[in-house]
Design a protein around this motif. Sequence first.
Motif, PDB file in Angstrom:
ATOM      1  N   TYR A 154      -4.576   0.912  -7.905  1.00 21.24           N
ATOM      2  CA  TYR A 154      -3.770   1.802  -8.067  1.00 21.24           C
ATOM      3  C   TYR A 154      -4.497   2.851  -7.208  1.00 21.24           C
ATOM      4  O   TYR A 154      -4.210   4.294  -7.543  1.00 21.24           O
ATOM      5  CB  TYR A 154      -3.716   2.592  -9.316  1.00 21.24           C
ATOM      6  N   ASN A 155      -5.228   2.658  -6.433  1.00 15.92           N
ATOM      7  CA  ASN A 155      -5.552   3.699  -5.013  1.00 15.92           C
ATOM      8  C   ASN A 155      -4.220   3.602  -4.163  1.00 15.92           C
ATOM      9  O   ASN A 155      -3.960   2.859  -3.612  1.00 15.92           O
ATOM     10  CB  ASN A 155      -6.800   2.897  -4.271  1.00 15.92           C
ATOM     11  N   THR A 156      -3.743   4.795  -4.291  1.00 14.03           N
ATOM     12  CA  THR A 156      -2.268   5.078  -3.787  1.00 14.03           C
ATOM     13  C   THR A 156      -2.482   4.788  -1.980  1.00 14.03           C
ATOM     14  O   THR A 156      -1.657   4.349  -1.514  1.00 14.03           O
ATOM     15  CB  THR A 156      -2.184   6.565  -4.015  1.00 14.03           C
ATOM     16  N   ILE A 157      -3.650   5.166  -1.125  1.00 17.45           N
ATOM     17  CA  ILE A 157      -3.617   4.957  -0.095  1.00 17.45           C
ATOM     18  C   ILE A 157      -3.619   3.457   0.423  1.00 17.45           C
ATOM     19  O   ILE A 157      -3.011   3.285   1.309  1.00 17.45           O
ATOM     20  CB  ILE A 157      -4.977   5.879   0.440  1.00 17.45           C
ATOM     21  N   GLU A 158      -4.615   3.038  -0.388  1.00 14.27           N
ATOM     22  CA  GLU A 158      -4.692   1.454   0.195  1.00 14.27           C
ATOM     23  C   GLU A 158      -3.405   0.635  -0.284  1.00 14.27           C
ATOM     24  O   GLU A 158      -3.024  -0.394   0.290  1.00 14.27           O
ATOM     25  CB  GLU A 158      -5.980   0.719  -0.576  1.00 14.27           C
ATOM     26  N   THR A 159      -2.703   1.151  -1.536  1.00 13.95           N
ATOM     27  CA  THR A 159      -1.513   0.473  -1.775  1.00 13.95           C
ATOM     28  C   THR A 159      -0.281   0.619  -0.868  1.00 13.95           C
ATOM     29  O   THR A 159       0.386  -0.340  -0.433  1.00 13.95           O
ATOM     30  CB  THR A 159      -1.015   1.027  -3.173  1.00 13.95           C
ATOM     31  N   TYR A 160      -0.291   2.038  -0.290  1.00 11.44           N
ATOM     32  CA  TYR A 160       0.962   2.035   0.529  1.00 11.44           C
ATOM     33  C   TYR A 160       0.336   1.382   2.197  1.00 11.44           C
ATOM     34  O   TYR A 160       1.095   0.952   2.551  1.00 11.44           O
ATOM     35  CB  TYR A 160       1.076   3.624   0.665  1.00 11.44           C
ATOM     36  N   GLY A 161      -0.954   0.915   2.423  1.00 11.89           N
ATOM     37  CA  GLY A 161      -1.442   0.425   3.373  1.00 11.89           C
ATOM     38  C   GLY A 161      -0.981  -0.969   3.344  1.00 11.89           C
ATOM     39  O   GLY A 161      -0.662  -1.576   4.237  1.00 11.89           O
ATOM     40  N   LYS A 162      -1.254  -1.582   2.186  1.00  9.12           N
ATOM     41  CA  LYS A 162      -0.929  -2.923   1.805  1.00  9.12           C
ATOM     42  C   LYS A 162       0.670  -3.261   2.083  1.00  9.12           C
ATOM     43  O   LYS A 162       1.233  -4.115   2.236  1.00  9.12           O
ATOM     44  CB  LYS A 162      -1.371  -3.462   0.744  1.00  9.12           C
ATOM     45  N   TRP A 163       1.549  -2.153   1.529  1.00  8.41           N
ATOM     46  CA  TRP A 163       2.874  -2.382   1.572  1.00  8.41           C
ATOM     47  C   TRP A 163       3.331  -2.616   3.202  1.00  8.41           C
ATOM     48  O   TRP A 163       4.275  -3.297   3.296  1.00  8.41           O
ATOM     49  CB  TRP A 163       3.548  -1.373   0.828  1.00  8.41           C
ATOM     50  N   ILE A 164       2.622  -1.501   3.938  1.00  9.52           N
ATOM     51  CA  ILE A 164       2.885  -1.567   5.309  1.00  9.52           C
ATOM     52  C   ILE A 164       2.696  -2.739   6.109  1.00  9.52           C
ATOM     53  O   ILE A 164       3.230  -3.516   6.960  1.00  9.52           O
ATOM     54  CB  ILE A 164       2.271  -0.394   5.893  1.00  9.52           C
ATOM     55  N   THR A 165       1.430  -3.381   5.692  1.00  3.53           N
ATOM     56  CA  THR A 165       0.830  -4.687   6.172  1.00  3.53           C
ATOM     57  C   THR A 165       1.858  -5.823   5.744  1.00  3.53           C
ATOM     58  O   THR A 165       2.022  -6.525   6.651  1.00  3.53           O
ATOM     59  CB  THR A 165      -0.290  -4.943   5.652  1.00  3.53           C
ATOM     60  N   LEU A 166       2.415  -5.755   4.747  1.00  8.91           N
ATOM     61  CA  LEU A 166       3.319  -7.178   4.450  1.00  8.91           C
ATOM     62  C   LEU A 166       4.617  -7.012   5.014  1.00  8.91           C
ATOM     63  O   LEU A 166       5.337  -7.757   5.469  1.00  8.91           O
ATOM     64  CB  LEU A 166       3.486  -6.940   2.822  1.00  8.91           C
TER      65      LEU A 166
END
Length: 367
Positions: A154-166
């Motif tokens: 639930y780290n919001t910055i890292e979550t959105y980063g992983k969405w962009i990576t996928l």
Amino acid sequence: MKKLSKFLCAVLAAAFLLASCSKKDSSKSAPSSKVITDHNGTQVTIPAKVERVVISSLLPLPSVYCLYMGGPKKLVGIHPSSKAAAVNSYLATCYPEIKEIDSSFVKGNAVNIEQLLALKPDLILFNAGNSAEKEIFESTGIPAVGFSTNIAGYNTIETYGKWITLLGEIFGKTEKCDEIIEYGRKINEMVKSRTASIPDEKKPVCLFLYACEESSIKTYGGNMFNQYWIETCGGKNASYELKGSATLNMEQIYKWNPDKIFLTNFTPALPEDLYTNAIGKYDWSNISAIKNRQVYKNPLGMYRWAPPSSDTPLALQWFAKQIQPELFSDIDMDKEIKSYFKKFYGVELTDENIKDIYNPARAASGK
């Protein structure tokens, strides 16, 4: 002449053979499909060239998709709640075509298979935690890729980063991908460096409300995105001991007596509703946040500023300014928003646009 004829035939045969080999080699170098691993750990075979995309239960993903793709290209279906946010946000101003994207394949949070198939998607993107939808999509035979909300704790910055990576793995990685992720991490490091040494007694007690209607008041516990925003920005989460989605009563809120209350855009409630006790029979008047006028409506840029979205680095700075205003007094949010939108969306915002982002419509809740 006979020798010449044989020679020409041999040349033609060789040319035909080379052409055939060339076609075979070409087909090998351009496969019709590829395999990726989604956030469920599932290997999914998807078309090498995706043309029609449906985004289902992961409500913020359309905004991140548009950030990545430069608009709603190839998008033919989104969830009704995503559309309500889009139509009432700057996403529709920037990309008006999103207003025409179909959302009829979901009714009451349930997927209608016939309506879904009518959209003829060749790829579905959905919330990896929604196992019921996963089964439905698998039954259709349409490739479905799960995006997780808790893949980064639930780290919001890292979550959105992983969405962009996928998204990059699906549609092709770009330099913009890395730049967006790196900018978010830079903001995260800046905020954390400033709040790391705040003594406990100077951390305000904060409460996020995801529902604040006559029928119910709801928050999320310490294992959700609100915990990241509050903790990172130098506050204490009133609902830390709860887990997941939780229904509250006023007695519990009186006990917590939050210093600051944040109303998300999943509820139509506005700060004045709490200041004037305009919702149901609830009496908010004796709570610290009400007395000191410290109730905030989350902004709405390209999406709601509560879960991860394409505006996540902006949201982090905004929350930091509300929770620790003195510590982040040097941050000019108007300037930051304009700069971010110009750099990553290619959009020039006016002062009126900024005002709209800070003052979202009730209808953005979808209720």
